[in-house]
Motif scaffolding. Structure first.
Motif, short mmCIF file in Angstrom:
data_model
loop_
_atom_site.label_atom_id
_atom_site.label_comp_id
_atom_site.label_asym_id
_atom_site.label_seq_id
_atom_site.Cartn_x
_atom_site.Cartn_y
_atom_site.Cartn_z
N ILE A 15 47.49 32.94 46.94
CA ILE A 15 47.10 33.19 45.54
C ILE A 15 45.60 33.40 45.45
O ILE A 15 44.81 32.47 45.62
N ARG A 16 45.22 34.65 45.20
CA ARG A 16 43.81 35.00 45.05
C ARG A 16 43.70 36.32 44.30
O ARG A 16 44.68 37.03 44.12
N GLY A 17 42.49 36.63 43.87
CA GLY A 17 42.23 37.91 43.20
C GLY A 17 43.07 38.13 41.97
O GLY A 17 43.20 37.26 41.10
N LYS A 20 45.83 35.61 41.22
CA LYS A 20 45.36 34.39 40.57
C LYS A 20 45.21 34.60 39.06
O LYS A 20 45.60 33.76 38.25
N PHE A 21 44.65 35.76 38.69
CA PHE A 21 44.50 36.10 37.27
C PHE A 21 45.86 36.19 36.59
O PHE A 21 46.07 35.64 35.50
N TRP A 22 46.82 36.88 37.25
CA TRP A 22 48.15 37.04 36.67
C TRP A 22 48.84 35.70 36.47
O TRP A 22 49.51 35.47 35.47
N LEU A 23 48.66 34.78 37.42
CA LEU A 23 49.33 33.48 37.32
C LEU A 23 48.72 32.59 36.23
O LEU A 23 49.33 31.60 35.83
N LYS A 24 47.54 32.94 35.75
CA LYS A 24 46.98 32.26 34.57
C LYS A 24 47.51 32.89 33.29
O LYS A 24 47.77 32.20 32.31
N LEU A 25 47.67 34.21 33.31
CA LEU A 25 48.11 34.94 32.12
C LEU A 25 49.62 34.87 31.89
O LEU A 25 50.07 34.71 30.76
N VAL A 145 50.26 40.33 52.70
CA VAL A 145 49.85 41.13 51.55
C VAL A 145 49.17 42.38 52.08
O VAL A 145 48.17 42.31 52.78
N THR A 146 49.74 43.53 51.77
CA THR A 146 49.20 44.80 52.23
C THR A 146 48.31 45.41 51.15
O THR A 146 48.24 44.90 50.02
N ILE A 147 47.71 46.54 51.49
CA ILE A 147 46.85 47.23 50.52
C ILE A 147 47.66 48.04 49.52
O ILE A 147 47.11 48.66 48.62
N SER A 148 48.99 48.03 49.67
CA SER A 148 49.83 48.78 48.74
C SER A 148 51.03 47.95 48.29
O SER A 148 52.18 48.33 48.50
N GLU A 149 50.74 46.81 47.65
CA GLU A 149 51.81 46.02 47.05
C GLU A 149 52.26 46.70 45.75
O GLU A 149 51.62 47.62 45.26
N ARG A 150 53.34 46.21 45.18
CA ARG A 150 53.93 46.87 44.00
C ARG A 150 52.95 47.05 42.84
O ARG A 150 52.90 48.12 42.25
#
Length: 196
Positions: A15-17, A20-25, A145-150
């Motif tokens: 959980i980062r970047g 992390k923001f999405w998991l707060k929102l 985690v790749t550079i092209s996740e969903r």
């Protein structure tokens, strides 16, 4: 606690970047659904239906955004309402692939090259298949985690629809990024398979 549960059902994803923001929102956005007693599986189904207007109005980028937000909410609702099920996880995966197909149909209707779109979609589906297959074969590190996740793929789709005059180069760039993501996965899984 919520973050740990989310990470666990997503294969131990770090959980980062933006995550992390999405998991707060997302818990804030999920509260009305939980208050109304709306199940995570219904939200997953709504994800699919929210993308369908793109078939008839392929320049309406807002439906990409709505479908992406709903897709992120079903997992949050499942965790917070204690309704995590294997059926829900399977339904979510099927809905994700169907929605991605609808996004590609919208881009095709906007005039994009079918071959390029096929490579982009094929690469995305292969990435998800590899992750699922590795998990089925007992590889623990499936949460690479790749550079092209969903969400990244969705951002490319959004940009291609919003800036449709430049959609060709945008999708071409997205396809290259997707191929690089596949190389990332292959590299990690090759090491993991050798270790097992």
């Amino acid at each position: 606690m919520f973050n740990q549960e989310w990470s666990a059902i997503h294969g131990g994803t770090e959980i980062r970047g933006i995550t992390k923001f999405w998991l707060k929102l997302s818990p804030i956005l999920a509260k009305p659904f939980i208050s109304l007693g709306i199940s995570p599986n219904l939200v997953t189904t709504l994800t699919l239906f929210s993308a369908l207007p793109l078939i008839f109005a392929p320049k309406m980028w807002i439906w990409v955004l709505v479908s992406l937000i709903l897709d992120g909410l079903d997992g949050t609702i499942a965790i917070l309402s204690k309704k995590i099920t294997k059926f829900g996880a399977a339904l979510d995966s099927i809905a994700d692939r169907a929605v991605e197909f609808i996004w590609i149909v919208a881009l095709y209707k906007n005039g994009l090259n079918l071959i390029v779109l096929g490579f982009f979609l094929g690469g995305a589906w292969l990435q998800e298949y590899l992750r699922a297959r590795a998990g089925g074969l007992g590889i623990r590190n499936i949460s690479v985690v790749t550079i092209s996740e969903r969400p990244v793929r969705a951002i490319f789709i959004l940009m291609a629809i919003i800036f449709f005059r430049f959609s060709g180069p945008i999708v071409l760039a997205a396809t290259v990024v997707q191929l690089l993501a596949l190389m990332q996965l292959f590299r990690v899984y090759r090491v993991e398979f050798k270790a097992n």
